[in-house]
Scaffold this active site. Sequence first.
Site, PDB file in Angstrom:
ATOM      1  N   SER A  66       5.746  -2.307   9.320  1.00  0.00           N
ATOM      2  CA  SER A  66       5.066  -3.560   8.967  1.00  0.00           C
ATOM      3  C   SER A  66       4.496  -4.143  10.253  1.00  0.00           C
ATOM      4  CB  SER A  66       6.112  -4.535   8.399  1.00  0.00           C
ATOM      5  OG  SER A  66       5.613  -5.849   8.327  1.00  0.00           O
ATOM      6  N   TYR A 116      14.325  -8.932   7.794  1.00  0.00           N
ATOM      7  CA  TYR A 116      13.168  -8.038   7.629  1.00  0.00           C
ATOM      8  C   TYR A 116      12.571  -7.678   8.989  1.00  0.00           C
ATOM      9  CZ  TYR A 116       8.787  -6.364   5.458  1.00  0.00           C
ATOM     10  OH  TYR A 116       7.713  -5.609   5.042  1.00  0.00           O
TER      11      TYR A 116
HETATM   12  P1  NAD Z   1       7.396  -3.017  -3.896  1.00  0.00           P
HETATM   13  O1  NAD Z   1       8.418  -4.088  -4.211  1.00  0.00           O
HETATM   14  O2  NAD Z   1       6.168  -2.907  -4.726  1.00  0.00           O
HETATM   15  O3  NAD Z   1       8.109  -1.597  -3.865  1.00  0.00           O
HETATM   16  C1  NAD Z   1       9.362  -1.414  -3.272  1.00  0.00           C
HETATM   17  C2  NAD Z   1       9.948  -0.123  -3.783  1.00  0.00           C
HETATM   18  O4  NAD Z   1      11.257   0.034  -3.211  1.00  0.00           O
HETATM   19  C3  NAD Z   1      10.143  -0.093  -5.297  1.00  0.00           C
HETATM   20  O5  NAD Z   1       9.863   1.201  -5.793  1.00  0.00           O
HETATM   21  C4  NAD Z   1      11.623  -0.403  -5.453  1.00  0.00           C
HETATM   22  O6  NAD Z   1      12.197   0.097  -6.675  1.00  0.00           O
HETATM   23  C5  NAD Z   1      12.175   0.318  -4.256  1.00  0.00           C
HETATM   24  N1  NAD Z   1      13.508  -0.085  -3.883  1.00  0.00           N
HETATM   25  C6  NAD Z   1      13.990  -1.347  -3.662  1.00  0.00           C
HETATM   26  N2  NAD Z   1      15.295  -1.280  -3.396  1.00  0.00           N
HETATM   27  C7  NAD Z   1      15.651   0.026  -3.436  1.00  0.00           C
HETATM   28  C8  NAD Z   1      16.869   0.713  -3.251  1.00  0.00           C
HETATM   29  N3  NAD Z   1      18.025   0.083  -2.975  1.00  0.00           N
HETATM   30  N4  NAD Z   1      16.882   2.060  -3.393  1.00  0.00           N
HETATM   31  C9  NAD Z   1      15.742   2.724  -3.710  1.00  0.00           C
HETATM   32  N5  NAD Z   1      14.560   2.125  -3.887  1.00  0.00           N
HETATM   33  C10 NAD Z   1      14.530   0.784  -3.758  1.00  0.00           C
HETATM   34  O7  NAD Z   1       7.026  -3.221  -2.344  1.00  0.00           O
HETATM   35  P2  NAD Z   1       5.786  -2.754  -1.448  1.00  0.00           P
HETATM   36  O8  NAD Z   1       5.042  -3.969  -1.072  1.00  0.00           O
HETATM   37  O9  NAD Z   1       5.054  -1.615  -2.055  1.00  0.00           O
HETATM   38  O10 NAD Z   1       6.569  -2.313  -0.135  1.00  0.00           O
HETATM   39  C11 NAD Z   1       6.796  -0.960   0.210  1.00  0.00           C
HETATM   40  C12 NAD Z   1       7.111  -0.881   1.695  1.00  0.00           C
HETATM   41  O11 NAD Z   1       5.991  -1.364   2.451  1.00  0.00           O
HETATM   42  C13 NAD Z   1       8.326  -1.720   2.123  1.00  0.00           C
HETATM   43  O12 NAD Z   1       9.077  -1.019   3.099  1.00  0.00           O
HETATM   44  C14 NAD Z   1       7.672  -2.946   2.746  1.00  0.00           C
HETATM   45  O13 NAD Z   1       8.507  -3.565   3.693  1.00  0.00           O
HETATM   46  C15 NAD Z   1       6.439  -2.331   3.382  1.00  0.00           C
HETATM   47  N6  NAD Z   1       5.376  -3.304   3.641  1.00  0.00           N
HETATM   48  C16 NAD Z   1       4.815  -4.008   2.632  1.00  0.00           C
HETATM   49  C17 NAD Z   1       3.819  -4.928   2.921  1.00  0.00           C
HETATM   50  C18 NAD Z   1       3.167  -5.751   1.861  1.00  0.00           C
HETATM   51  O14 NAD Z   1       2.461  -6.689   2.223  1.00  0.00           O
HETATM   52  N7  NAD Z   1       3.330  -5.426   0.606  1.00  0.00           N
HETATM   53  C19 NAD Z   1       3.402  -5.131   4.239  1.00  0.00           C
HETATM   54  C20 NAD Z   1       3.998  -4.390   5.246  1.00  0.00           C
HETATM   55  C21 NAD Z   1       4.989  -3.479   4.939  1.00  0.00           C
END
Ligand code: NAD
Length: 260
Positions: free
Chosen positions: A142, A155
Amino acid sequence: MLKNKVAVITGSTSGIGAGCAKALAKEGCHVVLNGFGDAAEIDALRSSIETDYGVKCLYHSADMTKPDEIASLFEMAAKEFGGVDILINNAGIQYVSPIAEFPTEKWDAIIAINLSSAFHTMHHAIPLMTKRGWGRIINMASAHALVASPNKGAYVAAKHGIAGLTKTAALEVARDNITVNAICPGYVWTPLVEKQIPDTARTRGMTEEEVINDVMLAAAATKKFTTIEQVAGLAVFLCSDVAENITGSLQSIDGGWTAQ
Ligand code: NAD
């Protein structure tokens, strides 16, 4: 380009992970999905990947807080596909609160899911990749792996930790034809981001619109959210042959946020 490679993507039932699964399947990869959600919806995603891209797609429900379930995910991938070529550590959760009020169980869950799980998955994936003589590991970090924001202590700590783990792993496997990189997105419009809007509005005493414009997009020079497809495209690039000498890097995709 990646025809018949095998990709394990944690947290791929939603958001960025599901986008990466589709983008890699489009390049010919077989995929192991993982994550939580409604069983029928997960199975619909799994079978649509098979029919849309003509690859095999399996699902494993491993909880990323449970090392024995992570081991079972890799046992399944090795048994069903004979190995693993690509690992995307993507599962992640968020919780927004000042440190003084941050619930201990939320701290523990975020460190376990967003950081420790990547140690456990790499522990199993690296020997499988070494055996195949090729590998690509991508840790979904991130912009918060590079800079901090208030009220996101767990985080930010986990994402800074994943940056260090990425560099260490890259050095360890540098001579094995395995690359390890992190992608550092700014705000991407996904369920994770949508869910934190009301929390941030509450903790900062703002309207939800103010959170979007004055918090989330405040630092993005482009004033745009990153899209899931853009992040998935970067992941595919990092898996490609031309990226073979990119390792130990933190790839920003944040609209200029961390350039400032
Ligand atoms: P999201 O909530 O859409 O997806 C998260 C996924 O993780 C889901 O499939 C969920 O079921 C899974 N998950 C949660 N807890 C879990 C567990 N204990 N075991 C297995 N799976 C689990 O989120 P996203 O926005 O797609 O984020 C995905 C990644 O990208 C994360 O690591 C997040 O920190 C990172 N990220 C997101 C953003 C953003 O703005 N969306 C920005 C930077 C980084």
